[in-house]
Design an enzyme around this catalytic site. Structure first.
Site, PDB file in Angstrom:
ATOM      1  N   LYS A  10      89.590  51.047 101.270  1.00 57.98           N
ATOM      2  CA  LYS A  10      89.191  49.735 100.907  1.00 57.98           C
ATOM      3  C   LYS A  10      88.932  49.182  99.707  1.00 57.98           C
ATOM      4  CE  LYS A  10      87.111  50.481 105.896  1.00 57.98           C
ATOM      5  NZ  LYS A  10      85.909  50.146 106.830  1.00 57.98           N
ATOM      6  N   TYR A  50      90.757  44.187 113.051  1.00 48.60           N
ATOM      7  CA  TYR A  50      89.199  44.284 113.392  1.00 48.60           C
ATOM      8  C   TYR A  50      89.140  43.493 114.765  1.00 48.60           C
ATOM      9  CZ  TYR A  50      88.373  47.496 109.507  1.00 48.60           C
ATOM     10  OH  TYR A  50      88.170  48.403 108.490  1.00 48.60           O
ATOM     11  N   PHE A  58      78.077  41.424 112.090  1.00 54.36           N
ATOM     12  CA  PHE A  58      78.417  41.914 110.779  1.00 54.36           C
ATOM     13  C   PHE A  58      79.551  41.593 110.385  1.00 54.36           C
ATOM     14  CE2 PHE A  58      79.201  45.682 113.718  1.00 54.36           C
ATOM     15  CZ  PHE A  58      80.464  45.758 113.376  1.00 54.36           C
ATOM     16  N   ARG A  86      90.166  61.582 110.072  1.00 55.66           N
ATOM     17  CA  ARG A  86      88.887  61.244 110.634  1.00 55.66           C
ATOM     18  C   ARG A  86      87.674  62.336 110.167  1.00 55.66           C
ATOM     19  NH1 ARG A  86      88.554  56.030 112.719  1.00 55.66           N
ATOM     20  NH2 ARG A  86      86.715  56.618 114.052  1.00 55.66           N
ATOM     21  N   THR A  92      81.287  56.894 110.412  1.00 60.82           N
ATOM     22  CA  THR A  92      81.598  55.166 110.046  1.00 60.82           C
ATOM     23  C   THR A  92      80.459  54.913 109.041  1.00 60.82           C
ATOM     24  OG1 THR A  92      82.271  54.588 112.183  1.00 60.82           O
ATOM     25  CG2 THR A  92      81.345  52.886 110.893  1.00 60.82           C
ATOM     26  N   ARG A 103      83.076  59.647 102.952  1.00 61.96           N
ATOM     27  CA  ARG A 103      82.344  58.611 103.056  1.00 61.96           C
ATOM     28  C   ARG A 103      80.902  59.055 102.594  1.00 61.96           C
ATOM     29  NH1 ARG A 103      84.394  56.133 108.810  1.00 61.96           N
ATOM     30  NH2 ARG A 103      85.715  54.496 108.135  1.00 61.96           N
ATOM     31  N   ASN A 115      82.329  51.490 103.349  1.00 61.23           N
ATOM     32  CA  ASN A 115      82.445  52.966 103.573  1.00 61.23           C
ATOM     33  C   ASN A 115      83.986  53.478 103.136  1.00 61.23           C
ATOM     34  OD1 ASN A 115      84.042  51.684 105.635  1.00 61.23           O
ATOM     35  ND2 ASN A 115      83.142  52.665 107.433  1.00 61.23           N
ATOM     36  N   HIS A 118      89.492  53.500 105.867  1.00 58.90           N
ATOM     37  CA  HIS A 118      89.871  53.296 107.137  1.00 58.90           C
ATOM     38  C   HIS A 118      90.647  54.310 107.607  1.00 58.90           C
ATOM     39  CE1 HIS A 118      91.192  52.013 111.018  1.00 58.90           C
ATOM     40  NE2 HIS A 118      92.675  51.787 110.322  1.00 58.90           N
ATOM     41  N   GLU A 129      98.958  50.192 113.877  1.00 59.85           N
ATOM     42  CA  GLU A 129      98.541  49.544 112.458  1.00 59.85           C
ATOM     43  C   GLU A 129      99.835  49.873 111.573  1.00 59.85           C
ATOM     44  OE1 GLU A 129      94.868  51.753 112.129  1.00 59.85           O
ATOM     45  OE2 GLU A 129      93.857  50.609 113.796  1.00 59.85           O
TER      46      GLU A 129
HETATM   47  P1  ATP Z   1      87.410  52.237 110.466  1.00 61.27           P
HETATM   48  O1  ATP Z   1      87.867  51.409 111.599  1.00 61.27           O
HETATM   49  O2  ATP Z   1      87.114  51.244 109.364  1.00 61.27           O
HETATM   50  O3  ATP Z   1      88.084  53.249 109.851  1.00 61.27           O
HETATM   51  P2  ATP Z   1      85.566  53.371 111.993  1.00 61.27           P
HETATM   52  O4  ATP Z   1      86.745  53.556 113.095  1.00 61.27           O
HETATM   53  O5  ATP Z   1      84.693  54.631 111.687  1.00 61.27           O
HETATM   54  O6  ATP Z   1      86.029  52.706 110.796  1.00 61.27           O
HETATM   55  P3  ATP Z   1      84.804  50.967 113.873  1.00 61.27           P
HETATM   56  O7  ATP Z   1      84.089  51.166 114.953  1.00 61.27           O
HETATM   57  O8  ATP Z   1      86.251  50.945 114.055  1.00 61.27           O
HETATM   58  O9  ATP Z   1      84.432  52.147 112.844  1.00 61.27           O
HETATM   59  O10 ATP Z   1      84.192  49.829 112.931  1.00 61.27           O
HETATM   60  C1  ATP Z   1      85.503  49.069 111.982  1.00 61.27           C
HETATM   61  C2  ATP Z   1      84.356  48.984 110.587  1.00 61.27           C
HETATM   62  O11 ATP Z   1      83.362  48.180 111.104  1.00 61.27           O
HETATM   63  C3  ATP Z   1      83.538  50.028 110.069  1.00 61.27           C
HETATM   64  O12 ATP Z   1      84.448  50.748 109.284  1.00 61.27           O
HETATM   65  C4  ATP Z   1      82.609  49.382 109.230  1.00 61.27           C
HETATM   66  O13 ATP Z   1      82.989  48.799 108.123  1.00 61.27           O
HETATM   67  C5  ATP Z   1      82.192  48.255 110.042  1.00 61.27           C
HETATM   68  N1  ATP Z   1      81.216  48.413 111.102  1.00 61.27           N
HETATM   69  C6  ATP Z   1      80.969  49.025 112.214  1.00 61.27           C
HETATM   70  N2  ATP Z   1      79.936  49.232 112.959  1.00 61.27           N
HETATM   71  C7  ATP Z   1      79.236  48.416 111.992  1.00 61.27           C
HETATM   72  C8  ATP Z   1      77.458  48.011 111.747  1.00 61.27           C
HETATM   73  N3  ATP Z   1      76.934  48.473 112.807  1.00 61.27           N
HETATM   74  N4  ATP Z   1      77.214  47.521 110.894  1.00 61.27           N
HETATM   75  C9  ATP Z   1      78.024  47.311 109.970  1.00 61.27           C
HETATM   76  N5  ATP Z   1      79.410  47.509 109.956  1.00 61.27           N
HETATM   77  C10 ATP Z   1      79.901  48.125 110.854  1.00 61.27           C
HETATM   78 MG    MG Z   2      88.087  52.136 113.735  1.00 64.50          MG
END
Ligand code: ATP
Ligand code: MG
Length: 142
Positions: A10, A50, A58, A86, A92, A103, A115, A118, A129
């Site tokens: 990112k 997303y 958010f 992962r 996350t 992270r 963070n 991804h 993706e």
């Molecule tokens: P990513 O998809 O980015 O790899 P992830 O799979 O760990 O991360 P997801 O649940 O897919 O998490 O959420 C996607 C992204 O949305 C997260 O990487 C983070 O940037 C953001 N995000 C998720 N939950 C929150 C939250 N509660 N507050 C703020 N940002 C959030």
């Molecule tokens: Mg995700």
């Protein structure tokens, strides 16, 4: 089982100069980087990527962040690549990510969306993706 996964450094990771360090961790985990790109995303591709968090409060701030600078998409391949990545990334919320994870070591402890990286959350989503960001149609090995 060897498989492909989709990874994306990112804007915060790119700005902190972490691309080489992340590459090193991926290789040290026994995984292979088979494609590598530098892209400036647009809102449309990001809303698609997303879709599962697009309606959360958010999201607007996170979207602005993701569009603020270049990202580095990668296709990573190897044994259990999805789960292994992962694990390397950590959870996350960087605040909950252990030291030694990407992270945990480099994520912002206050702003969750900063963070660093991804990683696709399933082999099926990895294929979707990879097609979204690389315009390549792959299949997971049988
Ligand atoms: P990513 O998809 O980015 O790899 P992830 O799979 O760990 O991360 P997801 O649940 O897919 O998490 O959420 C996607 C992204 O949305 C997260 O990487 C983070 O940037 C953001 N995000 C998720 N939950 C929150 C939250 N509660 N507050 C703020 N940002 C959030
Ligand atoms: Mg995700």
């Amino acid at each position: 089982m060897k498989q492909y996964t989709y990874i994306m450094v990112k804007p915060d990771g790119v700005e902190a100069g972490l691309v080489r360090e992340i590459e090193k961790r991926i290789k040290n985990a026994g995984l292979e980087i088979v494609e590598f790109d530098v892209q400036k995303l647009n809102g449309e591709i990001l809303d698609e990527h997303y879709a599962h968090v697009k309606d959360r409060d958010f999201y607007p701030e996170m979207k602005a962040f993701m569009l603020s600078n270049f990202v580095v998409p990668m296709i990573v391949y190897g044994e259990n690549a999805v789960a292994k990545m992962r694990e390397l990334m950590g959870p996350t919320n960087s605040n909950e990510a252990p030291a030694g994870t990407i992270r945990g070591d480099y994520g912002d402890k206050e702003i969750i969306n900063r963070n660093v990286i991804h990683g696709a959350d399933s082999p099926e989503n990895a294929i979707i993706e990879i097609e979204r960001f690389f315009k390549i149609k792959l299949e997971q090995p049988k």
